[in-house]
Scaffold this active site. Structure first.
Site, PDB file in Angstrom:
ATOM      1  N   HIS A  39      -9.339   1.082   5.101  1.00 52.09           N
ATOM      2  CA  HIS A  39      -8.045   1.274   5.776  1.00 52.09           C
ATOM      3  C   HIS A  39      -8.248   2.188   6.989  1.00 52.09           C
ATOM      4  O   HIS A  39      -9.073   3.103   6.937  1.00 52.09           O
ATOM      5  CB  HIS A  39      -7.034   1.880   4.804  1.00 52.09           C
ATOM      6  CG  HIS A  39      -5.642   1.841   5.341  1.00 52.09           C
ATOM      7  ND1 HIS A  39      -5.180   2.761   6.248  1.00 52.09           N
ATOM      8  CD2 HIS A  39      -4.633   0.960   5.146  1.00 52.09           C
ATOM      9  CE1 HIS A  39      -3.924   2.440   6.575  1.00 52.09           C
ATOM     10  NE2 HIS A  39      -3.573   1.362   5.924  1.00 52.09           N
TER      11      HIS A  39
ATOM     12  N   ASN B  79       0.864  -1.185   0.000  1.00 56.38           N
ATOM     13  CA  ASN B  79       0.000   0.000   0.000  1.00 56.38           C
ATOM     14  C   ASN B  79       0.900   1.234   0.000  1.00 56.38           C
ATOM     15  O   ASN B  79       1.525   1.557   1.005  1.00 56.38           O
ATOM     16  CB  ASN B  79      -0.889  -0.033   1.258  1.00 56.38           C
ATOM     17  CG  ASN B  79      -1.721   1.231   1.409  1.00 56.38           C
ATOM     18  OD1 ASN B  79      -1.771   2.061   0.505  1.00 56.38           O
ATOM     19  ND2 ASN B  79      -2.360   1.383   2.566  1.00 56.38           N
ATOM     20  N   TRP B  80       0.943   1.887  -1.142  1.00 58.85           N
ATOM     21  CA  TRP B  80       1.855   3.043  -1.276  1.00 58.85           C
ATOM     22  C   TRP B  80       1.320   4.284  -0.572  1.00 58.85           C
ATOM     23  O   TRP B  80       2.018   5.277  -0.444  1.00 58.85           O
ATOM     24  CB  TRP B  80       2.062   3.376  -2.756  1.00 58.85           C
ATOM     25  CG  TRP B  80       2.809   2.344  -3.544  1.00 58.85           C
ATOM     26  CD1 TRP B  80       3.267   1.119  -3.108  1.00 58.85           C
ATOM     27  CD2 TRP B  80       3.187   2.440  -4.925  1.00 58.85           C
ATOM     28  NE1 TRP B  80       3.898   0.464  -4.139  1.00 58.85           N
ATOM     29  CE2 TRP B  80       3.867   1.255  -5.260  1.00 58.85           C
ATOM     30  CE3 TRP B  80       3.021   3.419  -5.907  1.00 58.85           C
ATOM     31  CZ2 TRP B  80       4.383   1.022  -6.544  1.00 58.85           C
ATOM     32  CZ3 TRP B  80       3.527   3.185  -7.188  1.00 58.85           C
ATOM     33  CH2 TRP B  80       4.207   1.998  -7.497  1.00 58.85           C
ATOM     34  N   LYS B  81       0.059   4.258  -0.176  1.00 60.57           N
ATOM     35  CA  LYS B  81      -0.588   5.436   0.439  1.00 60.57           C
ATOM     36  C   LYS B  81      -0.421   6.643  -0.493  1.00 60.57           C
ATOM     37  O   LYS B  81      -0.436   6.467  -1.705  1.00 60.57           O
ATOM     38  CB  LYS B  81      -0.032   5.662   1.846  1.00 60.57           C
ATOM     39  CG  LYS B  81      -0.145   4.366   2.681  1.00 60.57           C
ATOM     40  CD  LYS B  81       0.087   4.547   4.149  1.00 60.57           C
ATOM     41  CE  LYS B  81      -0.086   3.199   4.848  1.00 60.57           C
ATOM     42  NZ  LYS B  81       0.055   3.260   6.288  1.00 60.57           N
TER      43      LYS B  81
ATOM     44  N   GLY C 109       3.126  -1.088   4.214  1.00 64.95           N
ATOM     45  CA  GLY C 109       3.078   0.342   3.914  1.00 64.95           C
ATOM     46  C   GLY C 109       4.464   0.849   3.550  1.00 64.95           C
ATOM     47  O   GLY C 109       4.955   0.644   2.435  1.00 64.95           O
ATOM     48  N   GLY C 110       5.119   1.489   4.514  1.00 60.02           N
ATOM     49  CA  GLY C 110       6.419   2.132   4.289  1.00 60.02           C
ATOM     50  C   GLY C 110       7.419   1.273   3.530  1.00 60.02           C
ATOM     51  O   GLY C 110       8.048   1.738   2.563  1.00 60.02           O
TER      52      GLY C 110
ATOM     53  N   GLY D 106       2.998   2.194  10.782  1.00 57.29           N
ATOM     54  CA  GLY D 106       3.963   3.288  10.678  1.00 57.29           C
ATOM     55  C   GLY D 106       4.702   3.587  11.967  1.00 57.29           C
ATOM     56  O   GLY D 106       5.379   4.603  12.070  1.00 57.29           O
TER      57      GLY D 106
ATOM     58  N   GLU E 193      -6.677   4.598   7.984  1.00 53.97           N
ATOM     59  CA  GLU E 193      -6.513   6.031   7.685  1.00 53.97           C
ATOM     60  C   GLU E 193      -7.781   6.606   7.055  1.00 53.97           C
ATOM     61  O   GLU E 193      -8.085   7.786   7.239  1.00 53.97           O
ATOM     62  CB  GLU E 193      -5.276   6.229   6.792  1.00 53.97           C
ATOM     63  CG  GLU E 193      -3.994   6.018   7.603  1.00 53.97           C
ATOM     64  CD  GLU E 193      -2.831   5.420   6.840  1.00 53.97           C
ATOM     65  OE1 GLU E 193      -2.833   5.463   5.599  1.00 53.97           O
ATOM     66  OE2 GLU E 193      -1.915   4.897   7.516  1.00 53.97           O
TER      67      GLU E 193
ATOM     68  N   GLU F 116      -4.790  -5.077  10.539  1.00 57.55           N
ATOM     69  CA  GLU F 116      -3.780  -4.049  10.750  1.00 57.55           C
ATOM     70  C   GLU F 116      -4.055  -3.325  12.065  1.00 57.55           C
ATOM     71  O   GLU F 116      -4.885  -2.405  12.105  1.00 57.55           O
ATOM     72  CB  GLU F 116      -3.824  -3.021   9.613  1.00 57.55           C
ATOM     73  CG  GLU F 116      -3.550  -3.581   8.247  1.00 57.55           C
ATOM     74  CD  GLU F 116      -2.994  -2.521   7.304  1.00 57.55           C
ATOM     75  OE1 GLU F 116      -1.867  -2.709   6.845  1.00 57.55           O
ATOM     76  OE2 GLU F 116      -3.649  -1.495   7.066  1.00 57.55           O
TER      77      GLU F 116
ATOM     78  N   SER G 254       4.042  -2.210  10.184  1.00 53.90           N
ATOM     79  CA  SER G 254       5.501  -2.273  10.372  1.00 53.90           C
ATOM     80  C   SER G 254       6.108  -3.612   9.940  1.00 53.90           C
ATOM     81  O   SER G 254       7.023  -4.123  10.578  1.00 53.90           O
ATOM     82  CB  SER G 254       5.861  -1.941  11.822  1.00 53.90           C
ATOM     83  OG  SER G 254       5.431  -0.620  12.147  1.00 53.90           O
TER      84      SER G 254
HETATM   85  P1  13P Z   1       3.411   0.380   7.612  1.00 54.80           P
HETATM   86  O1  13P Z   1       3.908  -0.892   6.947  1.00 54.80           O
HETATM   87  O2  13P Z   1       4.109   1.599   7.132  1.00 54.80           O
HETATM   88  O3  13P Z   1       3.352   0.236   9.098  1.00 54.80           O
HETATM   89  O4  13P Z   1       1.894   0.569   7.117  1.00 54.80           O
HETATM   90  C1  13P Z   1       0.998  -0.480   7.201  1.00 54.80           C
HETATM   91  C2  13P Z   1      -0.225  -0.112   6.460  1.00 54.80           C
HETATM   92  O5  13P Z   1      -0.988   0.748   6.875  1.00 54.80           O
HETATM   93  C3  13P Z   1      -0.494  -0.814   5.195  1.00 54.80           C
HETATM   94  O6  13P Z   1      -1.800  -0.593   4.752  1.00 54.80           O
END
Ligand code: 13P
Length: 262
Positions: free
Chosen positions: A104, A12-14, A241-242, A180, A106, A174, A220
Protein backbone atom coordinates in the site's frame (compact mmCIF):
# COMPACT_ATOMS: atom_id res chain seq x y z
CA UNK A 1 -11.18 -15.37 -24.96
CA UNK A 2 -11.93 -13.55 -21.77
CA UNK A 3 -12.63 -15.31 -18.50
CA UNK A 4 -15.34 -14.17 -16.13
CA UNK A 5 -13.78 -12.34 -13.21
CA UNK A 6 -15.98 -12.02 -10.13
CA UNK A 7 -15.80 -8.39 -9.03
CA UNK A 8 -14.16 -7.78 -5.67
CA UNK A 9 -15.17 -4.93 -3.39
CA UNK A 10 -12.52 -4.65 -0.69
CA UNK A 11 -12.53 -2.40 2.36
CA UNK A 12 -9.16 -1.32 3.74
CA UNK A 13 -9.92 -0.09 7.24
CA UNK A 14 -6.35 1.18 7.73
CA UNK A 15 -5.66 1.97 11.42
CA UNK A 16 -9.32 2.30 12.41
CA UNK A 17 -11.65 0.18 14.59
CA UNK A 18 -10.55 -1.88 17.60
CA UNK A 19 -11.61 -5.53 17.85
CA UNK A 20 -14.94 -4.76 19.52
CA UNK A 21 -15.79 -2.11 16.95
CA UNK A 22 -14.74 -4.56 14.24
CA UNK A 23 -17.31 -7.11 15.39
CA UNK A 24 -20.07 -4.49 15.29
CA UNK A 25 -18.97 -3.23 11.87
CA UNK A 26 -18.79 -6.67 10.23
CA UNK A 27 -22.10 -7.69 11.81
CA UNK A 28 -23.81 -4.56 10.52
CA UNK A 29 -22.25 -5.03 7.09
CA UNK A 30 -23.52 -8.61 6.94
CA UNK A 31 -27.06 -7.54 7.93
CA UNK A 32 -27.09 -4.67 5.48
CA UNK A 33 -25.94 -6.88 2.60
CA UNK A 34 -28.51 -9.52 3.57
CA UNK A 35 -31.30 -6.93 3.64
CA UNK A 36 -30.23 -5.80 0.18
CA UNK A 37 -30.27 -9.45 -1.02
CA UNK A 38 -26.64 -9.14 -1.93
CA UNK A 39 -25.49 -11.99 -4.17
CA UNK A 40 -21.83 -12.72 -3.49
CA UNK A 41 -21.59 -14.25 -6.96
CA UNK A 42 -22.18 -10.72 -8.32
CA UNK A 43 -19.52 -9.13 -6.13
CA UNK A 44 -17.24 -10.66 -3.56
CA UNK A 45 -16.90 -8.51 -0.44
CA UNK A 46 -13.74 -8.46 1.67
CA UNK A 47 -12.59 -6.40 4.66
CA UNK A 48 -9.07 -5.66 5.83
CA UNK A 49 -9.15 -4.80 9.55
CA UNK A 50 -6.10 -4.13 11.72
CA UNK A 51 -4.21 -7.27 12.82
CA UNK A 52 -5.57 -7.11 16.37
CA UNK A 53 -9.14 -7.44 15.02
CA UNK A 54 -8.62 -10.47 12.84
CA UNK A 55 -9.27 -13.16 15.45
CA UNK A 56 -12.58 -11.50 16.38
CA UNK A 57 -13.58 -11.18 12.75
CA UNK A 58 -12.69 -14.82 12.12
CA UNK A 59 -14.81 -15.95 15.07
CA UNK A 60 -17.82 -13.95 13.89
CA UNK A 61 -17.52 -14.96 10.24
CA UNK A 62 -17.20 -18.62 11.13
CA UNK A 63 -19.94 -18.66 13.81
CA UNK A 64 -22.45 -16.84 11.62
CA UNK A 65 -21.25 -18.51 8.39
CA UNK A 66 -20.84 -15.15 6.71
CA UNK A 67 -19.73 -14.96 3.11
CA UNK A 68 -17.62 -11.88 3.81
CA UNK A 69 -13.92 -12.53 3.20
CA UNK A 70 -11.11 -10.83 5.10
CA UNK A 71 -7.39 -10.37 5.19
CA UNK A 72 -4.44 -8.53 6.69
CA UNK A 73 -3.16 -5.11 5.69
CA UNK A 74 0.46 -6.28 5.50
CA UNK A 75 2.59 -9.43 5.82
CA UNK A 76 6.17 -10.15 6.78
CA UNK A 77 8.48 -11.25 3.99
CA UNK A 78 9.76 -13.83 6.49
CA UNK A 79 7.90 -16.82 7.86
CA UNK A 80 9.11 -16.80 11.49
CA UNK A 81 11.97 -15.74 13.72
CA UNK A 82 13.56 -12.62 15.17
CA UNK A 83 11.50 -9.98 13.37
CA UNK A 84 10.00 -7.88 16.14
CA UNK A 85 6.61 -6.44 15.33
CA UNK A 86 6.11 -8.38 12.12
CA UNK A 87 3.25 -10.71 11.28
CA UNK A 88 3.86 -14.00 9.47
CA UNK A 89 1.69 -15.18 6.61
CA UNK A 90 1.40 -18.43 8.57
CA UNK A 91 -0.50 -16.53 11.29
CA UNK A 92 -2.83 -14.92 8.76
CA UNK A 93 -3.50 -18.26 7.09
CA UNK A 94 -4.26 -19.82 10.49
CA UNK A 95 -6.94 -17.14 10.99
CA UNK A 96 -8.53 -18.17 7.67
CA UNK A 97 -7.55 -14.96 5.93
CA UNK A 98 -8.08 -15.20 2.18
CA UNK A 99 -6.20 -12.09 1.15
CA UNK A 100 -3.42 -9.77 2.22
CA UNK A 101 -2.79 -6.20 1.10
CA UNK A 102 0.83 -5.68 0.04
CA UNK A 103 2.68 -2.52 -0.90
CA UNK A 104 0.00 0.00 0.00
CA UNK A 105 1.29 3.49 -0.74
CA UNK A 106 1.12 4.29 2.99
CA UNK A 107 3.56 1.40 3.63
CA UNK A 108 5.76 2.52 0.77
CA UNK A 109 5.75 6.09 2.04
CA UNK A 110 5.86 5.78 5.85
CA UNK A 111 7.81 2.53 6.11
CA UNK A 112 10.08 2.96 3.10
CA UNK A 113 8.95 -0.29 1.56
CA UNK A 114 10.92 -0.94 -1.60
CA UNK A 115 9.75 -2.80 -4.69
CA UNK A 116 12.22 -5.54 -3.76
CA UNK A 117 10.71 -6.00 -0.28
CA UNK A 118 7.19 -5.87 -1.72
CA UNK A 119 8.16 -8.63 -4.18
CA UNK A 120 9.34 -10.78 -1.27
CA UNK A 121 6.10 -10.10 0.62
CA UNK A 122 4.10 -11.17 -2.43
CA UNK A 123 6.00 -14.46 -2.48
CA UNK A 124 5.43 -14.89 1.27
CA UNK A 125 1.68 -14.53 0.67
CA UNK A 126 1.79 -17.16 -2.06
CA UNK A 127 3.76 -19.54 0.21
CA UNK A 128 0.97 -19.36 2.77
CA UNK A 129 -1.93 -19.70 0.34
CA UNK A 130 -3.01 -16.06 0.70
CA UNK A 131 -4.05 -14.02 -2.32
CA UNK A 132 -1.85 -10.92 -2.54
CA UNK A 133 -3.62 -7.64 -3.18
CA UNK A 134 -0.67 -5.84 -4.69
CA UNK A 135 -1.08 -2.06 -4.52
CA UNK A 136 0.54 0.21 -7.09
CA UNK A 137 0.07 3.84 -7.99
CA UNK A 138 1.73 7.07 -8.92
CA UNK A 139 2.07 10.25 -6.85
CA UNK A 140 0.89 13.62 -8.17
CA UNK A 141 4.51 14.40 -8.98
CA UNK A 142 4.94 11.12 -10.90
CA UNK A 143 1.75 11.86 -12.78
CA UNK A 144 3.09 15.18 -13.94
CA UNK A 145 6.53 13.80 -14.83
CA UNK A 146 5.77 10.38 -16.28
CA UNK A 147 2.02 10.20 -16.93
CA UNK A 148 -0.40 7.88 -15.18
CA UNK A 149 0.81 4.38 -15.98
CA UNK A 150 4.65 4.42 -15.99
CA UNK A 151 5.14 4.12 -12.22
CA UNK A 152 2.38 1.53 -11.62
CA UNK A 153 3.75 -0.55 -14.50
CA UNK A 154 7.28 -0.51 -13.11
CA UNK A 155 5.96 -1.35 -9.62
CA UNK A 156 4.04 -4.34 -10.98
CA UNK A 157 7.06 -5.57 -12.94
CA UNK A 158 9.35 -5.29 -9.92
CA UNK A 159 6.94 -6.96 -7.49
CA UNK A 160 6.13 -9.85 -9.78
CA UNK A 161 9.63 -10.65 -11.06
CA UNK A 162 9.57 -14.13 -9.45
CA UNK A 163 5.81 -14.61 -9.23
CA UNK A 164 4.57 -18.13 -10.03
CA UNK A 165 2.25 -17.80 -13.03
CA UNK A 166 -0.51 -20.03 -11.68
CA UNK A 167 -0.93 -18.33 -8.28
CA UNK A 168 -4.01 -16.17 -7.75
CA UNK A 169 -3.42 -12.43 -7.65
CA UNK A 170 -5.27 -9.14 -7.26
CA UNK A 171 -3.71 -5.84 -8.31
CA UNK A 172 -5.04 -2.57 -6.91
CA UNK A 173 -4.34 0.58 -8.87
CA UNK A 174 -4.42 3.40 -6.34
CA UNK A 175 -3.16 6.76 -7.55
CA UNK A 176 -1.60 8.29 -4.42
CA UNK A 177 -3.12 11.69 -5.23
CA UNK A 178 -6.62 10.17 -5.17
CA UNK A 179 -6.29 8.46 -1.78
CA UNK A 180 -8.24 10.17 0.97
CA UNK A 181 -8.40 13.34 -1.10
CA UNK A 182 -12.02 13.13 -2.21
CA UNK A 183 -10.59 13.62 -5.72
CA UNK A 184 -10.99 10.25 -7.40
CA UNK A 185 -9.49 9.51 -10.80
CA UNK A 186 -12.08 9.65 -13.55
CA UNK A 187 -13.49 6.28 -14.54
CA UNK A 188 -11.76 6.60 -17.92
CA UNK A 189 -8.37 7.39 -16.33
CA UNK A 190 -8.69 4.35 -14.07
CA UNK A 191 -9.84 2.21 -16.98
CA UNK A 192 -6.90 3.23 -19.15
CA UNK A 193 -4.31 2.42 -16.48
CA UNK A 194 -6.06 -0.89 -15.71
CA UNK A 195 -5.81 -1.85 -19.39
CA UNK A 196 -2.10 -0.99 -19.46
CA UNK A 197 -1.60 -3.01 -16.26
CA UNK A 198 -3.35 -6.02 -17.77
CA UNK A 199 -1.06 -5.78 -20.81
CA UNK A 200 1.91 -5.71 -18.40
CA UNK A 201 0.55 -8.75 -16.56
CA UNK A 202 0.18 -10.50 -19.91
CA UNK A 203 3.86 -9.83 -20.62
CA UNK A 204 4.91 -11.18 -17.23
CA UNK A 205 2.46 -14.03 -16.64
CA UNK A 206 1.04 -14.85 -20.06
CA UNK A 207 -2.44 -14.09 -21.36
CA UNK A 208 -4.27 -16.87 -19.60
CA UNK A 209 -3.04 -15.96 -16.12
CA UNK A 210 -3.33 -12.21 -16.75
CA UNK A 211 -6.94 -12.65 -17.77
CA UNK A 212 -7.74 -14.10 -14.35
CA UNK A 213 -6.16 -11.30 -12.29
CA UNK A 214 -8.66 -8.91 -10.81
CA UNK A 215 -7.59 -5.30 -11.12
CA UNK A 216 -9.17 -2.97 -8.59
CA UNK A 217 -9.29 0.81 -8.58
CA UNK A 218 -8.76 2.62 -5.28
CA UNK A 219 -8.80 6.28 -4.26
CA UNK A 220 -11.90 8.16 -3.03
CA UNK A 221 -14.32 5.47 -4.19
CA UNK A 222 -17.91 6.11 -3.08
CA UNK A 223 -21.39 4.79 -3.77
CA UNK A 224 -21.82 7.73 -6.13
CA UNK A 225 -18.83 6.99 -8.39
CA UNK A 226 -18.44 3.18 -8.27
CA UNK A 227 -20.66 2.39 -11.25
CA UNK A 228 -18.44 4.40 -13.60
CA UNK A 229 -15.33 2.48 -12.53
CA UNK A 230 -17.11 -0.85 -12.86
CA UNK A 231 -18.06 -0.08 -16.46
CA UNK A 232 -14.38 -0.12 -17.45
CA UNK A 233 -13.52 -3.45 -19.07
CA UNK A 234 -10.33 -3.98 -17.08
CA UNK A 235 -11.55 -2.71 -13.71
CA UNK A 236 -12.86 -5.61 -11.64
CA UNK A 237 -13.63 -3.96 -8.36
CA UNK A 238 -12.50 -1.39 -5.83
CA UNK A 239 -10.19 -1.03 -2.87
CA UNK A 240 -12.09 1.33 -0.60
CA UNK A 241 -10.59 3.25 2.33
CA UNK A 242 -12.67 5.87 4.15
CA UNK A 243 -16.02 4.76 2.72
CA UNK A 244 -15.47 1.20 3.94
CA UNK A 245 -15.95 2.41 7.53
CA UNK A 246 -19.48 3.58 6.71
CA UNK A 247 -21.58 0.45 6.34
CA UNK A 248 -24.34 1.99 4.20
CA UNK A 249 -21.79 3.54 1.88
CA UNK A 250 -19.69 0.38 1.62
CA UNK A 251 -22.69 -1.90 1.13
CA UNK A 252 -23.88 0.55 -1.54
CA UNK A 253 -20.52 0.21 -3.30
CA UNK A 254 -20.80 -3.60 -3.15
CA UNK A 255 -24.24 -3.24 -4.70
CA UNK A 256 -22.87 -1.23 -7.61
CA UNK A 257 -25.06 -3.10 -10.07
CA UNK A 258 -28.15 -1.53 -8.53
CA UNK A 259 -27.35 2.12 -9.08
CA UNK A 260 -26.16 4.21 -11.94
CA UNK A 261 -23.82 7.16 -11.83
CA UNK A 262 -24.88 10.56 -13.05
P1 13P B 1 -9.80 6.26 0.30
O1 13P B 1 -10.94 5.41 -0.25
O2 13P B 1 -10.06 6.76 1.67
O3 13P B 1 -9.38 7.31 -0.68
O4 13P B 1 -8.55 5.27 0.46
C1 13P B 1 -8.16 4.46 -0.59
C2 13P B 1 -7.17 3.49 -0.09
O5 13P B 1 -6.04 3.85 0.22
C3 13P B 1 -7.57 2.08 0.02
O6 13P B 1 -6.48 1.24 0.22
Amino acid sequence: MGVTRTPLIAGNWKMNEDHLQAIALVQKLAWTLKDANHDFADAEVAVFPPFTDLRSVQTLVSADKLEIAYGGQDISANDSGAYTGEISGAFLAKLDCSYVIIGHSERRQYHNESDELIGRKVLAAVRHGLVPVLCVGETAEDLEKFGASAVPVSQVKAALADFPKDAPLVVAYEPVWAIGSGKAATAEQAGEVATVLRATLTEILGAEAADKVRILYGGSVKKANIAGFMKQKDVDGALVGGASLDVDEFAGIAQFGKHVTV
